[in-house]
Design a protein around this motif. Structure first.
Motif, short mmCIF file in Angstrom:
data_model
loop_
_atom_site.label_atom_id
_atom_site.label_comp_id
_atom_site.label_asym_id
_atom_site.label_seq_id
_atom_site.Cartn_x
_atom_site.Cartn_y
_atom_site.Cartn_z
N MET A 99 37.79 40.45 40.39
CA MET A 99 38.94 41.01 40.57
C MET A 99 38.57 42.62 41.00
O MET A 99 37.76 43.29 40.26
CB MET A 99 40.08 41.06 39.57
CG MET A 99 40.83 39.69 39.55
SD MET A 99 42.03 39.72 38.36
CE MET A 99 41.24 39.06 37.07
N ASN A 155 40.62 46.53 41.19
CA ASN A 155 41.65 47.22 41.16
C ASN A 155 41.36 48.71 41.06
O ASN A 155 40.33 49.09 41.40
CB ASN A 155 42.74 46.84 39.94
CG ASN A 155 41.77 47.08 38.64
OD1 ASN A 155 40.94 47.84 38.51
ND2 ASN A 155 42.25 46.67 37.54
N ASP A 213 38.58 35.17 43.39
CA ASP A 213 39.53 35.00 42.07
C ASP A 213 40.02 33.53 41.71
O ASP A 213 40.95 33.41 41.03
CB ASP A 213 40.83 36.05 42.17
CG ASP A 213 41.62 35.73 43.35
OD1 ASP A 213 41.27 35.05 44.26
OD2 ASP A 213 42.63 36.34 43.38
N GLU A 269 44.42 30.99 33.28
CA GLU A 269 45.56 31.78 33.93
C GLU A 269 45.88 33.21 33.24
O GLU A 269 46.08 34.36 33.41
CB GLU A 269 46.57 31.15 34.83
CG GLU A 269 45.75 30.48 35.92
CD GLU A 269 46.96 29.59 36.61
OE1 GLU A 269 46.51 29.13 37.77
OE2 GLU A 269 48.02 29.61 36.17
N THR A 270 46.46 32.69 31.98
CA THR A 270 46.93 33.75 31.22
C THR A 270 46.00 34.69 30.42
O THR A 270 46.24 35.88 30.50
CB THR A 270 47.76 32.90 29.85
OG1 THR A 270 48.53 32.08 30.51
CG2 THR A 270 48.19 33.76 28.78
N THR A 297 42.86 35.42 31.64
CA THR A 297 42.06 36.30 32.73
C THR A 297 42.60 36.82 33.73
O THR A 297 42.12 37.78 34.73
CB THR A 297 40.86 35.26 33.29
OG1 THR A 297 41.33 34.01 34.06
CG2 THR A 297 39.99 34.71 31.96
N GLY A 298 43.88 36.21 34.13
CA GLY A 298 44.26 36.54 35.67
C GLY A 298 43.88 35.83 36.71
O GLY A 298 44.29 36.14 37.92
N ARG A 308 43.11 32.67 39.50
CA ARG A 308 44.20 31.58 39.54
C ARG A 308 43.28 30.03 39.73
O ARG A 308 41.94 30.19 40.17
CB ARG A 308 44.39 31.72 41.04
CG ARG A 308 45.56 30.50 41.54
CD ARG A 308 46.05 30.71 43.13
NE ARG A 308 45.04 30.88 44.18
CZ ARG A 308 44.65 29.86 44.55
NH1 ARG A 308 45.20 28.45 44.21
NH2 ARG A 308 43.79 29.82 45.52
#
Length: 138
Positions: A12, A14, A71, A103-104, A106-107, A109
């Motif tokens: 990811m 950002n 991701d 998912e919780t 690391t974020g 999918r």
């Protein structure tokens, strides 16, 4: 998908920079989540993982293979199910819990959680101990 021996994967980006997860981090999360499911007695790994454990090193990624592309994560798990449990229900629970944990935490999918049942574990029975006759009291 990435090469299995690749150490880090950019997942990811950002405003603050990149977030990078090593595949072993995701594999550890998946292995711990699967091991917590009632009916799973252990994870089943390959020969190398078996030798690693013989020398005292606990392998939290045993029986877990992770592929990360951007991701999106795909997970393959090899499990041993305890005799007496409904295998399809245990495996569905593993899929759900592993997906949720990854998912919780690391974020990322999770696209797939493939569960392969490698064996059935039977409860160990203790050998019957012969009862010694009680001393007779007079």
């Amino acid at each position: 998908m990435t090469a299995e021996n690749e150490i880090v994967t950019e997942c990811m980006q950002n405003e603050g920079g990149k977030i990078i997860f090593a595949p072993d981090v995701v594999a550890t999360i998946a292995g711990l989540a699967a091991a917590d499911i009632k009916g799973i007695t252990s994870m089943s790994g390959n020969v190398v993982e078996g030798f690693t454990e013989m020398f005292g090193k606990k392998n939290l990624t045993k029986g877990v293979k992770v592929e990360i592309a951007e991701d999106i994560v795909c997970v393959d798990l090899n499990v041993v199910v305890e005799y007496g449990y409904r295998i399809h229900e245990v495996c569905a629970k593993v899929q759900s819990e592993v997906k949720n944990a990854i998912e919780t935490m690391t974020g990322l999918r999770v696209a797939q959680v493939n569960v392969a049942v490698q064996s059935i574990s039977f409860a160990k029975t203790e050998p019957a101990v012969a009862a010694e006759p009680a001393d007779e009291q007079e």
